[in-house]
Design an enzyme around this catalytic site. Structure first.
Site, short mmCIF file in Angstrom:
data_model
loop_
_atom_site.label_atom_id
_atom_site.label_comp_id
_atom_site.label_asym_id
_atom_site.label_seq_id
_atom_site.Cartn_x
_atom_site.Cartn_y
_atom_site.Cartn_z
CB THR A 73 0.96 0.22 5.06
OG1 THR A 73 1.23 -1.02 4.37
CG2 THR A 73 2.21 0.62 5.83
N GLY A 74 -0.50 -2.38 6.25
CA GLY A 74 -0.37 -3.63 7.00
C GLY A 74 -1.60 -4.48 6.80
CB THR A 75 -2.71 -7.66 8.34
OG1 THR A 75 -2.33 -7.31 9.66
CG2 THR A 75 -1.61 -8.50 7.72
N GLY A 76 -5.02 -5.29 6.95
CA GLY A 76 -6.14 -4.40 7.19
C GLY A 76 -7.13 -4.88 8.23
CB THR B 174 -0.86 -0.04 1.28
OG1 THR B 174 -1.75 -1.13 1.17
CG2 THR B 174 -1.65 1.22 1.52
NE ARG C 74 -9.07 -7.26 2.80
CZ ARG C 74 -8.08 -6.39 2.94
NH1 ARG C 74 -7.82 -5.53 1.97
NH2 ARG C 74 -7.34 -6.37 4.03
N GLY D 106 -10.38 -3.43 2.99
CA GLY D 106 -9.50 -3.38 4.15
C GLY D 106 -9.59 -2.03 4.86
CG ASP D 107 -6.00 -0.63 6.66
OD1 ASP D 107 -5.84 -1.62 5.89
OD2 ASP D 107 -5.12 0.23 6.84
#
Ligand code: ASP
Length: 293
Positions: free
Chosen positions: A213-216, A163, A191, A193-194
């Site tokens: 950024t990262g696992t949403g 991201t 899907r 995410g954040d």
């Protein structure tokens, strides 16, 4: 807070999915040049909002990151894009989710902010809005999208989360944040995410601007950017406010990285993944570009 010293500050990220042992020289060069360009915009007095939109547009269209051009298809075989942007002073915000085949999701997100009474449009509604308002469409999706440079289809799992995001403080004291993504590799159709969520993925107010950024899924469940902003506003120093939130994401099983700037000109770019592509510059600090610590 009045920015009497006419300070500016900028931070960029290209995702917290960097993997040790890979060569990020190309993205580091790109982030450094882009930070320099944004620095000259801020020196000239351009608004934080214009700067973060421009930075994310450049990151989306260059094909080096998992956003815009560098995005990979979801499990149904097509690219769905998420983006958001927020202006701290006005608290205006705009976002698009699961948008298909537009060149710059962040530009469409700003369009949602400025041309509609809404904060977010998703899917076919976002597409209709983007088309009706003349945003650039991808002419040939089959050839436009490409995996980020140096990445093959065999190792896309290893580099998940690329991201992009930008946060800025301008000389008038305005703060803004923007984030854009192609999402996580192999995500389910639909899907979200954040990244397009104002609150978890992107936040700006009078005190702070943040891009995640990262696992949403874990970022959302930990509160993400607003959890940092509210901790900071209640008097927790910036490093601790971020560390507590990243710690919660870790406890939930995720990993993530953050860029933040404050009205005082502070910059923070921590992560709890292996690495995060990032750059920063301000009136008080020279250009920093790094992927690992
Ligand atoms: N946060 C993004 C998402 O979950 C992924 C990333 O940061 O790379 O969609």
């Amino acid at each position: 807070m009045a920015n009497t010293k006419k300070r500016f500050a900028l931070a960029l990220h290209g995702g917290a999915g960097a993997v040790a042992g890979r060569d990020y020289a190309v993205t580091e060069k790109h982030l450094g040049e882009l930070a320099r360009e944004c620095e000259s915009w801020l020196t000239d007095g351009r608004s934080a909002l214009d700067v973060v939109e421009h930075a994310v547009y450049e990151l989306e269209t260059c094909g080096l990151y998992v956003a815009g051009r560098g995005s990979a298809p979801n499990s149904a075989g097509h690219v769905e894009l998420d983006a958001s942007i927020m202006d701290g002073r006005s608290r205006q915000a705009g976002a698009v989710a699961a948008l298909r085949d537009f060149v710059s999701p962040v530009q469409v997100a700003r369009g949602v902010m400025e041309k509609t009474p809404h904060v977010m449009l998703a899917g076919s509604g976002a597409l209709e809005f983007a088309r009706a308002n003349g945003f650039s469409e991808v002419a040939d999706p089959a050839t436009y999208y490409s995996l980020p440079v140096g990445v093959t289809s065999d190792d896309i799992q290893d580099i998940s989360h690329g991201t992009v995001g930008a946060v800025a403080l301008d000389r008038s004291g305005g703060l803004a944040a923007a984030t854009s993504t192609g999402g996580t590799f192999g995500k389910l159709h639909g899907r979200i995410g954040d990244t397009p969520l104002i609150g978890p993925g992107t936040w700006a107010d009078d005190d702070i601007a943040i891009s995640f950024t990262g696992t949403g899924e874990h970022i959302i469940r930990a509160g993400g950017a607003t959890a940092i902003a509210f901790r900071y506003r209640s008097g927790v120093p910036l490093p601790e406010a971020i560390e507590e939130t990243l710690g919660e994401i870790k406890r939930l099983g995720g990993d993530a990285g953050v860029i933040a700037v404050t009205s005082k000109g502070e910059i923070a770019m921590p992560y709890n993944s292996e690495g995060m592509k990032r750059a920063s510059v301000s009136t008080d600090s020279t250009l920093t570009v790094a992927t690992f610590s």
